[in-house]
Scaffold this motif. Structure first.
Motif, PDB file in Angstrom:
ATOM      1  N   ALA A   1      35.161  37.694  46.503  1.00  0.00           N
ATOM      2  CA  ALA A   1      36.164  38.593  45.924  1.00  0.00           C
ATOM      3  C   ALA A   1      35.963  38.943  44.242  1.00  0.00           C
ATOM      4  CB  ALA A   1      37.519  38.118  46.173  1.00  0.00           C
ATOM      5  N   ALA A   2      35.441  37.803  43.631  1.00  0.00           N
ATOM      6  CA  ALA A   2      34.996  38.061  42.207  1.00  0.00           C
ATOM      7  C   ALA A   2      33.913  39.001  41.978  1.00  0.00           C
ATOM      8  CB  ALA A   2      34.975  36.832  41.459  1.00  0.00           C
ATOM      9  N   GLY A   3      33.112  39.165  43.120  1.00  0.00           N
ATOM     10  CA  GLY A   3      32.124  39.931  42.825  1.00  0.00           C
ATOM     11  C   GLY A   3      32.384  41.477  43.060  1.00  0.00           C
ATOM     12  N   TYR A   4      33.468  41.855  43.617  1.00  0.00           N
ATOM     13  CA  TYR A   4      33.672  43.280  43.799  1.00  0.00           C
ATOM     14  C   TYR A   4      33.992  43.877  42.592  1.00  0.00           C
ATOM     15  CZ  TYR A   4      33.837  41.890  48.942  1.00  0.00           C
ATOM     16  OH  TYR A   4      33.413  41.625  50.179  1.00  0.00           O
TER      17      TYR A   4
ATOM     18  N   GLU B   1      40.086  44.070  37.670  1.00  0.00           N
ATOM     19  CA  GLU B   1      41.274  44.067  36.927  1.00  0.00           C
ATOM     20  C   GLU B   1      42.394  43.266  37.432  1.00  0.00           C
ATOM     21  OE1 GLU B   1      41.056  46.022  34.167  1.00  0.00           O
ATOM     22  OE2 GLU B   1      39.305  47.415  34.923  1.00  0.00           O
ATOM     23  N   SER B   2      42.415  42.853  38.563  1.00  0.00           N
ATOM     24  CA  SER B   2      43.730  42.255  39.229  1.00  0.00           C
ATOM     25  C   SER B   2      43.218  41.061  40.031  1.00  0.00           C
ATOM     26  CB  SER B   2      44.223  43.216  40.095  1.00  0.00           C
ATOM     27  OG  SER B   2      45.414  42.672  40.875  1.00  0.00           O
ATOM     28  N   THR B   3      43.705  39.893  39.424  1.00  0.00           N
ATOM     29  CA  THR B   3      43.562  38.500  40.077  1.00  0.00           C
ATOM     30  C   THR B   3      44.448  38.561  41.571  1.00  0.00           C
ATOM     31  OG1 THR B   3      43.725  37.456  37.956  1.00  0.00           O
ATOM     32  CG2 THR B   3      44.161  36.129  39.999  1.00  0.00           C
ATOM     33  N   PHE B   4      45.418  39.219  41.510  1.00  0.00           N
ATOM     34  CA  PHE B   4      46.436  39.383  42.489  1.00  0.00           C
ATOM     35  C   PHE B   4      45.462  40.051  43.692  1.00  0.00           C
ATOM     36  CE2 PHE B   4      48.784  41.926  45.683  1.00  0.00           C
ATOM     37  CZ  PHE B   4      49.724  41.076  46.087  1.00  0.00           C
ATOM     38  N   ALA B   5      44.756  41.043  43.422  1.00  0.00           N
ATOM     39  CA  ALA B   5      43.981  41.953  44.442  1.00  0.00           C
ATOM     40  C   ALA B   5      42.939  41.005  45.110  1.00  0.00           C
ATOM     41  CB  ALA B   5      43.370  43.171  43.683  1.00  0.00           C
TER      42      ALA B   5
ATOM     43  N   ALA C   1      50.585  49.557  39.980  1.00  0.00           N
ATOM     44  CA  ALA C   1      50.881  50.532  41.407  1.00  0.00           C
ATOM     45  C   ALA C   1      49.819  50.158  42.391  1.00  0.00           C
ATOM     46  CB  ALA C   1      50.801  51.943  41.025  1.00  0.00           C
ATOM     47  N   LYS C   2      48.466  49.986  42.145  1.00  0.00           N
ATOM     48  CA  LYS C   2      47.501  49.912  42.986  1.00  0.00           C
ATOM     49  C   LYS C   2      47.611  48.501  43.791  1.00  0.00           C
ATOM     50  CE  LYS C   2      43.867  51.669  45.249  1.00  0.00           C
ATOM     51  NZ  LYS C   2      43.866  52.906  45.856  1.00  0.00           N
ATOM     52  N   GLU C   3      48.188  47.515  43.271  1.00  0.00           N
ATOM     53  CA  GLU C   3      48.424  46.136  43.811  1.00  0.00           C
ATOM     54  C   GLU C   3      49.419  46.465  44.917  1.00  0.00           C
ATOM     55  OE1 GLU C   3      47.534  43.278  40.045  1.00  0.00           O
ATOM     56  OE2 GLU C   3      49.728  43.526  40.806  1.00  0.00           O
ATOM     57  N   GLU C   4      50.536  47.339  44.683  1.00  0.00           N
ATOM     58  CA  GLU C   4      51.621  47.634  45.631  1.00  0.00           C
ATOM     59  C   GLU C   4      50.976  48.446  46.672  1.00  0.00           C
ATOM     60  OE1 GLU C   4      54.381  46.078  45.604  1.00  0.00           O
ATOM     61  OE2 GLU C   4      53.808  45.079  43.892  1.00  0.00           O
ATOM     62  N   ASP C   5      49.980  49.195  46.543  1.00  0.00           N
ATOM     63  CA  ASP C   5      49.302  50.195  47.628  1.00  0.00           C
ATOM     64  C   ASP C   5      48.581  49.112  48.648  1.00  0.00           C
ATOM     65  OD1 ASP C   5      50.263  52.339  46.579  1.00  0.00           O
ATOM     66  OD2 ASP C   5      48.511  53.114  45.314  1.00  0.00           O
ATOM     67  N   VAL C   6      47.959  48.297  48.166  1.00  0.00           N
ATOM     68  CA  VAL C   6      47.101  47.373  48.942  1.00  0.00           C
ATOM     69  C   VAL C   6      47.877  46.345  49.871  1.00  0.00           C
ATOM     70  CG1 VAL C   6      44.820  47.463  47.587  1.00  0.00           C
ATOM     71  CG2 VAL C   6      46.703  45.560  47.224  1.00  0.00           C
TER      72      VAL C   6
ATOM     73  N   GLY D   1      49.381  31.803  33.475  1.00  0.00           N
ATOM     74  CA  GLY D   1      50.485  32.192  32.349  1.00  0.00           C
ATOM     75  C   GLY D   1      50.864  33.560  32.367  1.00  0.00           C
ATOM     76  N   GLY D   2      50.759  34.056  33.373  1.00  0.00           N
ATOM     77  CA  GLY D   2      51.158  35.686  33.165  1.00  0.00           C
ATOM     78  C   GLY D   2      50.721  36.172  34.746  1.00  0.00           C
ATOM     79  N   ASP D   3      50.588  37.688  34.977  1.00  0.00           N
ATOM     80  CA  ASP D   3      50.344  38.417  36.071  1.00  0.00           C
ATOM     81  C   ASP D   3      48.769  38.338  36.393  1.00  0.00           C
ATOM     82  OD1 ASP D   3      49.462  40.257  34.569  1.00  0.00           O
ATOM     83  OD2 ASP D   3      51.294  41.319  34.470  1.00  0.00           O
ATOM     84  N   GLY D   4      48.016  37.892  35.491  1.00  0.00           N
ATOM     85  CA  GLY D   4      46.549  37.907  36.096  1.00  0.00           C
ATOM     86  C   GLY D   4      45.978  39.276  36.002  1.00  0.00           C
ATOM     87  N   ARG D   5      46.461  40.302  35.170  1.00  0.00           N
ATOM     88  CA  ARG D   5      45.813  41.441  35.014  1.00  0.00           C
ATOM     89  C   ARG D   5      44.918  41.584  33.744  1.00  0.00           C
ATOM     90  NH1 ARG D   5      51.628  43.805  36.572  1.00  0.00           N
ATOM     91  NH2 ARG D   5      51.666  43.408  38.703  1.00  0.00           N
ATOM     92  N   THR D   6      43.664  41.895  33.943  1.00  0.00           N
ATOM     93  CA  THR D   6      42.893  42.085  32.764  1.00  0.00           C
ATOM     94  C   THR D   6      43.318  42.844  31.835  1.00  0.00           C
ATOM     95  OG1 THR D   6      41.042  41.922  34.211  1.00  0.00           O
ATOM     96  CG2 THR D   6      40.490  42.510  32.048  1.00  0.00           C
ATOM     97  N   GLY D   7      43.553  42.424  30.581  1.00  0.00           N
ATOM     98  CA  GLY D   7      43.974  43.267  29.337  1.00  0.00           C
ATOM     99  C   GLY D   7      45.439  43.492  29.441  1.00  0.00           C
TER     100      GLY D   7
END
Length: 524
Positions: free
Chosen positions: A427-430, A436-440, A479-484, A516-522
């Protein structure tokens, strides 16, 4: 037709055709295993097909299959009237005459959906106690698979007798005369989660189903629960179809729901003690501790491990057989809940290697026959015939012994560590959303584990296409996280939606704890 509308229509048709192709591929895999099972049981060539007209889907309208009644639909203090095991006044309270004593309506002449409401019998137990249960007659369907492989009827009650603290209940396919007979033995201290059944090779399965079951800590009436579900399904059906059509579908639903109720009542979850479960979880955590703390540890691995422990194990042991009951689930086990009826071949093979190893080291174990007929168990439980259902519940305790043995634990722990490392690395290689998203990244792994690669690949493809701009970058990622999530959520029934919401909550909670947060890059 406007170009945009035409494009939408064509894309919708393509998606529908793709899902149909994927479903057929999954059906072919399952059909192959079931045909192998059929050949073993019946001694006939696999080319014949599994019984007449075998299919891997429910032979009823799809809009009905998508509906599941919530547990809260049942009103009142269910089960209080005639509890499963009781004493004193509850054993003296007048009980409506059961059709189990009506020779014209019980047994093989029975129509379950027309008679289950008056099916409860009272069985006298030693020590002034009694049991209230629904006597069942389960036989193989001969017309092919329709919701389940089993035909359900209310069995005829021929008699009961107690001796040496045990009670034996005689059930039959007919009240008098020649018919199949089964004797179900009740021990001195019967529990609601203890399967009470008897079946001889090639004969019907006779069972005593509890009048109540535990539903998220609440005692529910089995009959009222069935009644509420069937009523809601009927209403849903009649909104789209004729009353005659819906009446014809109702018996299939009744059999499906009955088998699910039986699986709830006999859930393997209660077959090992709370102390054993705690010990198993601590053993598992110690074995995989290095994944979250060692040199190769990453935040993704730590968060995924925490989420899996919360989502899959909960209060249970990673080394015990469980039954999710819903949909097309088969027996499952492990921290990542490997379903031996649906998961990938290498994961199913791991389960049977553990069983074979146990049988080799302990020749007295009855697992040899289970390994021989592994194709029969490696399928959704809804597809089990009576021999398979009997074999499964008769062998669960031995399955657990093999999984909980040191060698069984070691085999699974090694597999799990390799799985966690490879899936998080993949998953990290995608690119795209996954950068951008740890959640994704972790939701992709979770969905692949829960539903298999086909649904996970839909998330992968949607994420790879995503390229956020710099304006409101964090909002776009969110928004894209919610889409998936919606990609998965929109394709399941209401019961599964609630489970997906639970898993998403646990995953976000784990990400917040580790990052320590939502895991979104930047975005933090």
């Amino acid at each position: 037709m406007a170009p945009r509308i035409l494009l939408f229509v064509l894309s919708s048709i393509f998606v529908a055709l793709l899902e149909l192709v994927l479903a057929n591929e999954a059906s072919a895999d399952l059909r192959g295993r079931m045909n192998a099972c059929f050949a073993q049981i019946k001694g006939e060539p696999t080319g014949r097909g599994f019984k007449k007209g075998w299919t891997s889907t429910c032979n009823i309208p799809s809009e009905l299959l998508a509906y599941e009644t919530a547990a809260g639909a049942v009103d009142g203090d269910a089960g209080a009237e005639f509890p499963f095991v009781a004493s004193g006044a509850a054993c003296m309270k007048p009980l409506p005459k059961s059709i189990a004593y009506d020779g014209a309506r019980c047994g093989k002449a029975n129509n379950f959906i027309a008679t289950y409401k008056t099916s409860v019998v009272r069985i006298n137990l030693p020590g002034g106690r009694c049991m209230h249960a629904i006597p069942l007659l389960l036989t193989d369907k001969t017309e092919g698979f329709t919701c389940t492989s089993l035909r359900a009827r209310v069995a005829c009650m021929r008699g009961q007798a107690s001796e040496d603290g045990k009670t034996r209940v005689s059930l039959s396919s007919v009240l008098t005369g020649n018919g199949s007979i089964g004797e179900v033995t009740i021990g001195e201290d019967p529990k609601a989660g203890e399967p009470l059944f008897q079946q001889s090779e090639g004969q019907p399965l006779f069972a005593l189903m509890p009048t109540v079951f535990d539903n998220y800590g609440q005692q529910r009436s089995t009959i009222r629960f069935l009644q509420a579900q069937l009523s809601s399904i009927r209403q849903s059906c009649e909104g789209e179809h004729s009353a005659q059509h819906c009446s014809g579908q109702s018996p299939y639903h009744a059999e499906r729901l009955l088998l699910e109720q039986l699986r709830r009542a006999w859930t393997p979850r209660s077959w090992i003690s709370a102390a054993e479960k705690t010990a198993d979880k601590e053993s598992f955590k110690a074995a995989v501790h290095a994944v979250a703390t060692g040199p190769s540890a990453t935040k993704d691995r730590k968060a995924l491990l925490q989420s899996i422990v919360a989502n899959e194990i909960g209060v249970d042991s990673p080394y015990q057989v469980l039954d999710a009951i819903t949909d097309m689930s088969g027996p499952s086990w492990g921290a990542n809940q490997i379903d031996i009826g649906a998961n990938e071949d290498e994961e199913i093979a791991l389960y049977w290697r553990i069983m074979s190893d146990r049988q080799t080291t302990d020749p007295t174990s009855p697992l040899g026959r289970a390994v021989q007929y592994k194709a029969c168990f490696s399928a959704p439980i809804r597809h089990y015939y009576v021999n398979q259902l009997n074999g499964f519940y008769s062998t669960v305790a031995d399955f657990n012994k093999a999984l909980r043995a040191p060698r069984g634990q070691g085999s699974y722990n090694s597999f799990f560590i390799d799985w966690l490392l490879s899936e998080t690395d993949r998953a990290a290689g995608y690119a795209g959303l996954f950068k951008e998203s740890t959640f994704a990244r972790l939701f992709y792994v979770d969905v692949k584990n829960q539903f298999g690669p086909r649904r996970a690949n839909a998330i992968r493809d949607a994420g790879l296409e995503f390229t956020p701009g710099w304006l409101d970058r964090c909002g776009q990622i969110s928004a894209k996280e919610e889409d998936v999530v919606k990609l998965v959520r929109d394709r399941v029934n209401d019961t599964r939606k609630a489970d997906i919401d639970r898993r998403v909550h646990n995953l976000r909670k784990s990400i917040n704890a580790v990052y320590g947060g939502d895991g979104r890059t930047g975005c933090n």
